[in-house]
Write a protein that holds these residues in place. Sequence first.
Motif, short mmCIF file in Angstrom:
data_model
loop_
_atom_site.label_atom_id
_atom_site.label_comp_id
_atom_site.label_asym_id
_atom_site.label_seq_id
_atom_site.Cartn_x
_atom_site.Cartn_y
_atom_site.Cartn_z
N SER A 18 7.29 10.57 4.90
CA SER A 18 5.88 10.73 4.91
C SER A 18 5.29 9.87 6.30
O SER A 18 6.03 8.90 6.51
N THR A 19 4.21 10.26 6.61
CA THR A 19 3.47 9.51 7.57
C THR A 19 2.25 8.47 6.76
O THR A 19 1.33 9.09 6.80
N THR A 20 2.76 7.39 6.66
CA THR A 20 1.92 6.42 5.70
C THR A 20 0.84 6.04 6.58
O THR A 20 1.00 5.30 7.51
N VAL A 21 -0.32 6.09 6.24
CA VAL A 21 -1.60 5.61 6.85
C VAL A 21 -2.01 4.15 6.10
O VAL A 21 -2.45 3.44 6.77
N VAL A 22 -1.90 4.19 4.76
CA VAL A 22 -2.37 2.97 3.95
C VAL A 22 -1.60 2.75 2.87
O VAL A 22 -1.26 3.90 2.13
N GLU A 23 -1.20 1.85 2.59
CA GLU A 23 -0.30 1.49 1.09
C GLU A 23 -0.89 0.30 0.65
O GLU A 23 -0.82 -1.00 1.22
N THR A 24 -0.91 0.23 -0.62
CA THR A 24 -1.22 -1.00 -1.31
C THR A 24 -0.20 -1.14 -2.79
O THR A 24 0.62 -0.24 -2.77
N GLU A 25 -0.25 -1.89 -3.50
CA GLU A 25 0.57 -2.08 -4.59
C GLU A 25 0.32 -0.90 -5.55
O GLU A 25 1.29 -0.42 -6.24
N ASN A 26 -0.67 -0.10 -5.69
CA ASN A 26 -0.91 0.85 -6.67
C ASN A 26 -1.10 2.35 -5.92
O ASN A 26 -1.04 3.11 -6.57
N VAL A 27 -1.56 2.41 -4.58
CA VAL A 27 -2.10 3.52 -3.77
C VAL A 27 -0.96 3.66 -2.73
O VAL A 27 -0.67 2.78 -2.02
N ILE A 28 -0.83 4.96 -2.29
CA ILE A 28 -0.20 5.30 -1.01
C ILE A 28 -0.94 6.56 -0.45
O ILE A 28 -1.45 7.27 -1.22
N ALA A 29 -1.32 6.44 0.78
CA ALA A 29 -2.22 7.38 1.61
C ALA A 29 -1.16 7.85 2.64
O ALA A 29 -0.88 7.00 3.42
N PHE A 30 -1.30 9.14 2.98
CA PHE A 30 -0.21 9.71 4.11
C PHE A 30 -0.81 10.83 4.48
O PHE A 30 -1.63 11.56 3.83
N LEU A 42 -3.84 12.40 2.49
CA LEU A 42 -3.95 12.39 1.10
C LEU A 42 -3.73 10.83 0.36
O LEU A 42 -2.99 10.10 1.10
N VAL A 43 -4.53 10.53 -0.43
CA VAL A 43 -4.49 9.27 -1.12
C VAL A 43 -4.14 9.60 -2.50
O VAL A 43 -4.68 10.31 -3.42
N ALA A 44 -2.95 9.03 -2.93
CA ALA A 44 -2.23 9.28 -4.18
C ALA A 44 -1.83 7.88 -4.87
O ALA A 44 -1.62 6.85 -4.32
N SER A 45 -2.07 7.88 -6.43
CA SER A 45 -1.87 6.88 -7.16
C SER A 45 -0.18 6.89 -7.00
O SER A 45 0.57 7.67 -7.05
N LYS A 46 0.41 5.73 -7.14
CA LYS A 46 1.87 5.40 -7.07
C LYS A 46 2.43 5.99 -8.47
O LYS A 46 3.41 5.95 -8.74
N GLN A 47 1.43 5.59 -9.31
CA GLN A 47 1.75 6.04 -10.92
C GLN A 47 1.60 7.49 -11.14
O GLN A 47 0.68 8.00 -10.70
N HIS A 48 2.51 8.07 -11.80
CA HIS A 48 2.50 9.52 -11.99
C HIS A 48 1.47 9.87 -12.97
O HIS A 48 1.71 9.73 -14.24
N VAL A 49 0.19 10.60 -12.71
CA VAL A 49 -0.39 11.05 -13.74
C VAL A 49 -1.05 12.65 -13.03
O VAL A 49 -0.99 12.72 -11.95
N PRO A 50 -1.17 13.48 -13.82
CA PRO A 50 -1.29 14.81 -13.29
C PRO A 50 -2.52 15.34 -12.73
O PRO A 50 -2.58 16.08 -11.57
N ASN A 51 -3.74 14.70 -12.78
CA ASN A 51 -4.84 15.09 -12.06
C ASN A 51 -5.91 13.89 -12.23
O ASN A 51 -5.73 13.00 -12.77
#
Length: 113
Positions: A18-30, A42-51
């Motif tokens: 992916s083309t990562t824009v920001v990454e932290t310990e808990n979040v990835i944005a791409f 897209l800003v996503a949690s690194k932990q899987h939760v459905p919504n």
Amino acid sequence: MSTTDCIFCKIVAGEIPSTTVVETENVIAFRDIAPKAPVHVLVASKQHVPNVAAAAREIPEVLAEMAQVAQQIADAECDGEYRLIFNTGPAAGQTVFHVHGHVMNGGALGWDA
């Protein structure tokens, strides 16, 4: 859907590029691979939760961090003005059932809401 089938879990694990824009310990944005606006990240949690509702219930501190990352992206790419959209459920347009928000530049969707 198990986390082994989840495309965003695979992105977090580095199994899918992916083309990562920001990454932290808990979040990835791409960057979205099919952008609907000039800025569509897209800003996503690194932990899987459905919504987003599950995230608010299970990982509220990570959901808050996702909002902070969204603002960071908007400050860098949209003069601080943006839409942060969470789709919840298939009828609302959710196609990847891993919590994520869409950071999009302001009027890109033509909505006046």
